[in-house]
Design an enzyme around this catalytic site. Structure first.
Site, PDB file in Angstrom:
ATOM      1  N   ASP A  60       0.870  -1.177   0.000  1.00  0.00           N
ATOM      2  CA  ASP A  60       0.000   0.000   0.000  1.00  0.00           C
ATOM      3  C   ASP A  60       0.905   1.224   0.000  1.00  0.00           C
ATOM      4  OD1 ASP A  60      -2.163   1.890   0.474  1.00  0.00           O
ATOM      5  OD2 ASP A  60      -3.311   0.210   1.265  1.00  0.00           O
ATOM      6  N   HIS A  79      -3.766   3.328  -4.393  1.00  0.00           N
ATOM      7  CA  HIS A  79      -2.948   3.058  -3.203  1.00  0.00           C
ATOM      8  C   HIS A  79      -1.552   2.573  -3.596  1.00  0.00           C
ATOM      9  CE1 HIS A  79      -5.844   3.561   0.116  1.00  0.00           C
ATOM     10  NE2 HIS A  79      -6.750   3.192  -0.778  1.00  0.00           N
ATOM     11  N   GLU A 131     -10.665   2.949  -3.667  1.00  0.00           N
ATOM     12  CA  GLU A 131     -10.278   4.349  -3.452  1.00  0.00           C
ATOM     13  C   GLU A 131      -9.262   4.869  -4.471  1.00  0.00           C
ATOM     14  OE1 GLU A 131     -11.006   5.056   1.270  1.00  0.00           O
ATOM     15  OE2 GLU A 131      -9.043   4.276   0.699  1.00  0.00           O
TER      16      GLU A 131
END
Length: 749
Positions: free
Chosen positions: A188, A265, A322
């Protein structure tokens, strides 16, 4: 003397194992401390005394032998199959998922599993019984099976690196409580933790940073340093460490599911391989890989090949959540890809990547698993969805015939506070108590019985922005994972939080004895109710800690051994009180923080409120129109449903109904910077008799710095000697649109 003699004979007969027969079994589960709660327990009236050394049948699973050693119970193998103090066998006719039957009677202990998995789960139950009762096991028959196949835990090791030893301990506890999926969030924006032979710069240049503190790193820095840099923080796993984790998990019946995050990410990637970004270089706001470049797909296919070589899991998690999508629109490569593939927007561009990666995984005999954003732009044909943004994504996927794992942030995000934040280690702004986790039902009522078949189970997630090390991680995981274990194993109809709470209080000291840094059940819950007819407030208290006593004061002073003992009766007030409550063991206060709670039955409660120009943000309505005058004060977390959130200026008018003498108006606001919640730049109070012409009685500027990372609460107070019918309160958002201000109550005296 006759009574004593008969009692002695009774005890002797019990220990000889000849007192009870199967016909004497009765349905009961009292005093049993098993977690998760079995499907069925029938208790007998006798006790089987195990000999020392304990005799084990030849079919005894290694898990039981090792468990007995941990409990310091001596054991020796029996030479005859299925004979011995503890006999184990497999009977495929035993129905149910991971089913087993454990019988304890005059002939000893018999454990039958419907499969190897069932035998393993029955072994864990037997070990819990031995831990509770020692060598004298009560007669009983337990018939048990799992509610869901998928019973998972996710650990984020990117934001803060967790050593493999901690993961091995976590796996032991997961198995003990019948959790069987470990989701390993390996990469990440906080750091790359997976070892790659083909792309060695990933661990050399994207696994270490100088800033351990997440706020300082993410808000101001986001830069990585080379592996050998003095003082660098971070780490990655070697292939041998990963193999060791997988081997240990497999022995325990746990599947390890790796996650390689894409397309978002991915900040850390660009420090090692900047050509994977749309800009071709690292930038502060670059978080999505370039979907237009073929080199991006070659990179992920190569990485997934290495992942598949190590991990036997059927599922490979690819993230998919996201994505910022902030560079795709200006990227010539991405725009060319969209034109060539006939993609109309960024969501379809992301879906193109997800579907292409899925085809690659399917060609390798694996299945794709992703967060619910993979639904956007069209779901990959055979993908399984993890629903984290509530249950809506899971419901949509199940209705479309896709398998689903429920993991909503509202109930199973363990990076949130588990009690009011005062005195607790830093956490994300949410509020997920033990009771909240336990209350979750992974089967949405909106689905039909046929659609429920697509709900594979549920998972708890621990994100580690503020979880600095292994001990902190354990504190956030336990005992909330025990609540999850019962959610996903035990039948919904038989679950009871009060019953579970009694058992979990038994298990917390056991966890501590095993070296787990467990949250010590320190919360005192405050439940407030308003009676508008009597114009009074009633407060009820309850505690996670059992047994314990609650002592309290209502004048803001710290409770002592002589303070009022709470006996379950509501605390009633028609005025203002500052309640302070603390847990005691007799006259001794427990080494746990007290809870403070202010309540006011003030002049504005229940009065009409008009929102001038703008209302609240739809995500944070609290109690709607009356939220700011309902008497309910917020806890130290903005997600408790009592804080009303605004992304526009707050401007409300309260109509008291008649001209009223006013002595004081105040309102409390919060700042939780990492959740984009800031103090208003200033707050102003205005008064009016007619609702048309208002006069200002004061404006106050915030005293809170925007640079403060920790949660801050500030009360804007306006003492006065005035008369008015209308009170108008205005709070300006000092930040740009999209940032929040939160308030819980406007108090009028």
């Amino acid at each position: 003397m006759n009574f004593l003699r008969s009692s002695w004979c009774f005890a002797l007969l019990i220990c000889l194992g000849v007192w009870a027969t199967p016909s004497q079994l009765r349905a009961s589960s009292d005093s049993l401390q098993l977690i998760p709660r079995p499907v069925s327990v029938q208790r007998g009236t006798g006790v089987y005394c195990l000999p020392s050394p304990l005799r084990l049948g030849v079919d005894t699973p290694p898990l039981l032998t090792e468990g007995l050693k941990r409990l310091s119970i001596k054991a020796a193998p029996s030479m005859r199959r299925s004979r011995g103090s503890i006999a184990c066998s497999i009977d495929p006719k035993l129905r149910g998922r991971e089913a087993y039957r454990l019988s304890i009677g005059e002939r000893g202990v018999l454990l039958i599993g419907g499969s190897k998995e069932g035998l393993r789960q029955g072994t864990q139950t037997l070990l819990q019984l031995l831990e509770q009762y020692g060598m004298k096991l009560p007669y009983m028959t337990i018939t048990d099976s799992a509610r869901f196949a998928y019973r998972g835990v996710m650990l984020d090791v990117s934001r803060h690196f967790m050593p493999s030893e901690m993961i091995l301990r976590l796996l032991d506890e997961m198995a003990r409580y019948k959790l069987n999926r470990f989701h390993w969030h390996l990469v990440d924006g906080g750091g790359w933790r997976f070892p790659s032979e083909k792309y060695p710069l990933l661990t050399k240049k994207a696994a270490y940073r100088m800033e351990k503190d997440w706020d300082a790193f993410w808000q101001k820095d986001r830069k990585f340093v080379d592996e050998q840099t003095p003082g660098a923080y971070g780490g990655y796993y070697t292939k041998d460490e990963i193999r060791r984790v997988i081997s240990h998990a497999t022995k325990l019946g746990i599947t390890v599911i790796p996650e390689i995050e894409l397309p978002g990410h991915s900040n850390e990637l660009f420090f090692a391989y900047p050509e994977l970004s749309c800009k071709g270089k690292w930038t502060f706001d670059a978080s999505d890989v370039c979907i237009g470049k073929e080199s991006t797909f070659r990179f992920f296919e190569d990485i997934l090949d290495e992942v598949i070589q190590l991990f036997p899991s059927k599922y490979i998690h690819i993230g998919g959540d996201e994505a910022a999508m902030n560079h795709w629109g200006s990227c010539t490569d991405c725009q060319r890809r969209m034109k060539e593939e006939g993609l109309k927007d960024n969501h379809e561009l992301q879906s193109y990547m997800i579907k292409r990666i899925e085809r690659y995984l399917l060609s390798k005999g694996r299945k794709l698993l992703g967060w619910d954003e993979i639904l956007m732009g069209g779901l990959a044909p055979e993908a399984t969805v993890m629903s984290w943004r509530g249950e809506e994504g899971g419901i949509t996927a199940a209705r479309a015939g896709h398998d689903v794992i429920m993991t909503p942030g509202s109930h199973v995000y363990l990076d949130f506070y588990q009690r009011e934040s005062e005195g607790e280690p830093r956490a994300n702004g949410g509020f997920t108590t033990l009771e909240k986790v336990y209350s979750y039902n992974p089967e949405p009522t909106a689905l039909t019985p046929e659609e429920h078949k697509h709900i594979l189970g549920a998972q708890a997630n621990l994100w580690t922005e503020y979880v600095l090390d292994a001990r902190h991680a354990e504190y956030m995981l336990f005992p909330r994972l025990l609540a999850l274990s019962e959610v996903v194993w035990s039948p919904q109809a038989t679950r009871s939080y009060s019953d579970f709470l009694a058992r979990v209080n038994y298990h917390v000291p056991r966890l501590q004895e095993r070296g787990i840094n467990v949250y010590p059940l320190r919360r005192i819950a405050v439940d407030m109710q308003l009676d508008s007819t009597r114009r009074e407030v009633s407060i009820q208290l309850s505690s996670e800690r059992q047994p314990s006593e609650i002592r309290y004061t209502t004048d803001g002073t710290e409770p002592t051994a002589t303070s009022q003992l709470y006996l379950g009766k509501p605390i009633v007030s028609a005025d203002s009180i500052l309640l302070v409550a603390r847990l005691f063991d007799g006259a001794k206060p427990l080494d746990l923080p007290s809870v403070r709670y202010r309540t006011d039955y003030h002049k504005a409660i229940g009065k009409k409120v008009t929102y001038n120009g703008h209302t609240w943000n739809e995500k944070y309505p609290a109690g709607g129109t009356q939220a700011l005058v309902d008497g309910l004060r917020g806890t130290p977390t903005y997600l408790d449903g009592k804080w009303q959130g605004f992304t526009t200026p707050l401007d409300v008018t309260i109509d008291l109904g008649e001209v009223t003498e006013l002595k004081h108006v105040f309102a409390r606001f919060m700042q939780e910077r990492m959740q984009w919640v800031y103090m208003p730049g200033d707050v102003e109070v205005l008064l009016s008799e007619d609702g048309e012409t208002f006069r200002s009685v004061g404006k106050q500027v915030t005293r809170t710095s925007e640079e403060e990372y920790k949660p801050v609460f500030e009360t804007f107070s306006f003492p006065m000697k005035e008369r008015a019918r209308y009170i108008r309160l205005k709070a300006a958002n000092a930040r740009s649109a999209g940032h929040f201000i939160f308030t819980d109550e406007i108090v009028v005296w």
